[in-house]
Scaffold this motif. Structure first.
Motif, short mmCIF file in Angstrom:
data_model
loop_
_atom_site.label_atom_id
_atom_site.label_comp_id
_atom_site.label_asym_id
_atom_site.label_seq_id
_atom_site.Cartn_x
_atom_site.Cartn_y
_atom_site.Cartn_z
N HIS A 186 0.85 -1.39 0.09
CA HIS A 186 0.07 -0.62 0.24
C HIS A 186 0.80 0.79 -0.35
O HIS A 186 1.56 1.26 -0.05
N ASP A 188 1.16 5.60 2.03
CA ASP A 188 0.55 6.21 2.91
C ASP A 188 0.12 7.37 2.40
O ASP A 188 0.78 8.07 1.47
N HIS A 236 4.72 0.09 -0.40
CA HIS A 236 5.58 -1.24 0.88
C HIS A 236 4.77 -1.74 1.55
O HIS A 236 3.49 -2.01 1.52
N PHE A 252 2.93 8.61 11.28
CA PHE A 252 2.48 9.24 9.71
C PHE A 252 2.05 11.16 9.88
O PHE A 252 1.45 12.07 10.60
FE LIG Z 1 2.46 2.29 5.03
#
Ligand SMILES: [Fe+2]
Ligand SMILES: O=C(O)CCC(=O)C(=O)O
Length: 257
Positions: A186, A188, A236, A252
């Motif tokens: 996926h 982010d 990743h 994040f």
């Molecule tokens: Fe991630």
């Protein structure tokens, strides 16, 4: 257009099938939900995620994954970049890592939620900045917040107010009937992600952070306290656990642009 995993699940779920998923999975003893998802993985994805085969064709891998046109453009961009990820050693001390592991194990079962990448149990504990400071101190938090500026070599983001918002959690991975054996590929949806190894690679088998960048599928090697920073656009995953427990902390970093 093929139905998503969720669609198959609603249509086909029954006890007989449960046994089938688990029999199919090459990883004995994993949670039935993950065994079911493994069934739907395209073979190139399975070779990367389950067998940790870093020699797979990265473009073939990206082609096999479902994503929006915009996300695909960004993932292809990150695959071509050579400066989208780096690892910095000893950002946290061993003691700081153990404090976070202990806090995670104490709280994870009562805070079990659903991950938005794969709709499976997340096995994570969310933290806000104040809680993180209480656990490891504000100097350690300062070190973590400096990591994106190291990747971008940009002093303008070397301070806490450079970020609009920071999402923080700690997570445990494990090959077990109750646990998260991997994190599928996926990207982010934020500007930078800082991923801290809370234990050594040597403490477990499998569970490697993998990233599609610099023209290939990279397998990141780390010791306890090392922090990897990557742009949010980088595709990743965490490969399948074979033995032991893996602990990570994820931050994040969101900007308003
Ligand atoms: Fe991630
Ligand atoms: O736990 C890790 O090392 C990676 C987790 C991750 O990529 C995520 O949750 O977005």
């Amino acid at each position: 257009q093929r139905p998503g995993v969720g669609g198959f699940k609603r249509l086909q779920k029954c006890n007989a099938q449960t046994a089938f998923w688990q029999e199919f999975s090459t990883l004995d003893g994993i949670d039935e939900e993950f065994a079911e998802q493994q069934w739907y993985l395209p073979s190139v994805v399975e070779r990367a995620l389950i067998d940790e085969e870093s020699s797979v064709n990265p473009h073939h891998l990206l082609q096999s994954l479902d994503m929006s046109t915009k996300t695909r453009e960004q993932a292809l961009g990150a695959l071509a970049e050579s400066d989208a990820i780096d690892t910095y050693s000893s950002i946290l001390t061993r003691d700081e890592c153990y404090i976070l592991q202990t806090y995670l194990l104490k709280n994870v079962e009562k805070e079990l939620g659903i991950d938005n990448v794969d709709d499976c149990a997340d096995w994570q504990v969310n933290l806000d900045v104040e809680e993180l400071e209480r656990l490891i101190g504000s100097h350690a938090v300062d070190r973590l917040f400096q990591v994106p500026s190291l990747l971008e070599d940009d002093p303008a983001i070397d301070n806490r107010s450079a970020f609009e918002r920071v999402g923080i959690f700690i997570r445990v991975y494990e090959r077990s009937p109750q646990g998260r054996p991997w994190m599928p590929f996926h990207s982010d949806g934020n500007a930078w992600t800082v991923n801290v190894a809370l234990n050594d690679d040597a403490d477990y088998e499998g569970g490697r952070l993998m990233a599609l960048t610099d023209g290939a599928l990279q397998v990141v090697e780390r010791g306890q306290g090392d922090a990897t920073c990557h742009r949010g656009s980088v595709y990743h995953a965490v490969s399948a656990m074979k033995r032991g427990k893996r602990y990570s902390m994820i931050l994040f970093f969101h900007t308003d642009s």
